[in-house]
Design a protein around this motif. Structure first.
Motif, PDB file in Angstrom:
ATOM      1  N   GLU A 231      34.802   7.090 -22.241  1.00 34.31           N
ATOM      2  CA  GLU A 231      34.783   8.542 -21.307  1.00 34.31           C
ATOM      3  C   GLU A 231      35.031   7.981 -19.942  1.00 34.31           C
ATOM      4  OE1 GLU A 231      31.400  10.404 -19.869  1.00 34.31           O
ATOM      5  OE2 GLU A 231      31.106  10.734 -18.965  1.00 34.31           O
ATOM      6  N   GLN A 232      34.964   7.315 -19.259  1.00 31.27           N
ATOM      7  CA  GLN A 232      34.955   7.012 -17.815  1.00 31.27           C
ATOM      8  C   GLN A 232      34.750   5.710 -17.548  1.00 31.27           C
ATOM      9  OE1 GLN A 232      33.678   9.110 -14.361  1.00 31.27           O
ATOM     10  NE2 GLN A 232      31.732   9.746 -15.392  1.00 31.27           N
TER      11      GLN A 232
ATOM     12  N   PHE B 286      35.240  -0.988 -19.695  1.00 34.36           N
ATOM     13  CA  PHE B 286      33.772  -1.551 -20.044  1.00 34.36           C
ATOM     14  C   PHE B 286      32.932  -3.032 -20.062  1.00 34.36           C
ATOM     15  CE2 PHE B 286      34.530   1.896 -22.940  1.00 34.36           C
ATOM     16  CZ  PHE B 286      33.306   2.446 -22.845  1.00 34.36           C
TER      17      PHE B 286
ATOM     18  N   ASN C 197      39.994   4.921 -21.611  1.00 33.86           N
ATOM     19  CA  ASN C 197      38.902   5.953 -20.765  1.00 33.86           C
ATOM     20  C   ASN C 197      39.739   7.174 -21.193  1.00 33.86           C
ATOM     21  OD1 ASN C 197      36.110   5.136 -20.426  1.00 33.86           O
ATOM     22  ND2 ASN C 197      36.884   3.834 -19.094  1.00 33.86           N
TER      23      ASN C 197
ATOM     24  N   HIS D  34      29.418   7.620 -27.578  1.00 34.87           N
ATOM     25  CA  HIS D  34      29.387   6.743 -26.764  1.00 34.87           C
ATOM     26  C   HIS D  34      28.317   5.152 -26.608  1.00 34.87           C
ATOM     27  CE1 HIS D  34      30.087   4.900 -22.532  1.00 34.87           C
ATOM     28  NE2 HIS D  34      31.394   5.364 -22.936  1.00 34.87           N
TER      29      HIS D  34
HETATM   30  N1  URA Z   1      31.334   3.443 -20.048  1.00 30.41           N
HETATM   31  C1  URA Z   1      33.247   4.398 -20.539  1.00 30.41           C
HETATM   32  O1  URA Z   1      32.848   5.172 -21.241  1.00 30.41           O
HETATM   33  N2  URA Z   1      33.695   4.119 -19.731  1.00 30.41           N
HETATM   34  C2  URA Z   1      33.801   2.481 -19.493  1.00 30.41           C
HETATM   35  O2  URA Z   1      34.392   1.544 -18.956  1.00 30.41           O
HETATM   36  C3  URA Z   1      32.124   1.983 -19.146  1.00 30.41           C
HETATM   37  C4  URA Z   1      31.071   2.435 -19.634  1.00 30.41           C
END
Ligand code: URA
Length: 203
Positions: A52-53, A65, A91, A172
């Protein structure tokens, strides 16, 4: 205001992409967040995983991550027989969106507009890495890559075809962390099963 994401289609290597995306002002998230967190992994990766982000720890480290969700991802990849260093991990949105509560920064889901503004960077990563397989982690990545109406729950673990590559949607890893501890093992096993489908699609 310039729109640096407009430069993304002309970038010809990943190092340059990182430099250009570092200056992105395509939406307002850059103002409060740390650095742009671009994707990481080998240019020749057979698999790209799209989350996601960045979260709080990724925002601080400038890498995708590496926080709690990354640890769940690493464990699940390992159980599925996929080495993290063979994967390009990225992401849908490259800046952390959060809300401040006291000293804590609480994750906020990016808006449709923010996901759209970031899409040229994801497209550039897809073009430069050219992975034959893409794993889509969660609803935000799915909406970016598979359309606003796409529902992970209807298609998780399926091998879909898009633009000549195999695309596999799954949950996720944060959803496992947020779940009732009693259900966690089962949810992790289901996530690993989806990653095994991805491992089976390796060319
Ligand atoms: N969640 C995500 O989607 N990406 C990341 O890099 C960390 C947590």
């Amino acid at each position: 205001m310039t729109e640096p994401a407009a430069d993304a289609p002309s970038v010809t290597d990943l190092d340059r992409l990182r430099e250009v995306e570092a200056d992105c002002t395509g939406c307002e998230l850059y103002k409060a967040a740390g650095p742009t967190v671009g994707g990481e992994g080998p240019r020749s990766a057979w698999l790209m995983l799209v989350g996601e982000q960045p979260g709080d720890q990724e925002d601080k480290a400038g890498k995708p991550f590496v926080g709690p969700a990354g640890r769940v991802l690493d464990q699940a990849l390992d159980e599925a027989g996929i080495a993290r260093d063979e994967v390009f991990v990225t992401n849908a949105v490259k800046h952390f969106r959060f809300e401040e509560r006291g000293k804590r920064r609480i994750h906020k889901q990016p808006t449709v507009r923010q996901v759209r503004a970031c899409r040229p960077w994801l497209d550039a990563e897809l073009r430069l890495v050219g992975p034959p397989v893409v794993g889509v982690l969660g609803a935000v990545a799915a909406k970016s890559l598979l359309g606003q109406d796409f529902r992970i729950t209807d298609h998780r673990g399926e091998l879909l075809e898009q633009d000549g590559r195999t695309v596999v949607p799954t949950v996720h890893p944060s959803s496992i962390l947020r779940s009732d501890p009693k259900e966690r093992q089962e949810l992790l096993a289901a996530f690993v099963a989806d990653l095994k489908v991805i491992a089976g699609a390796r060319p």
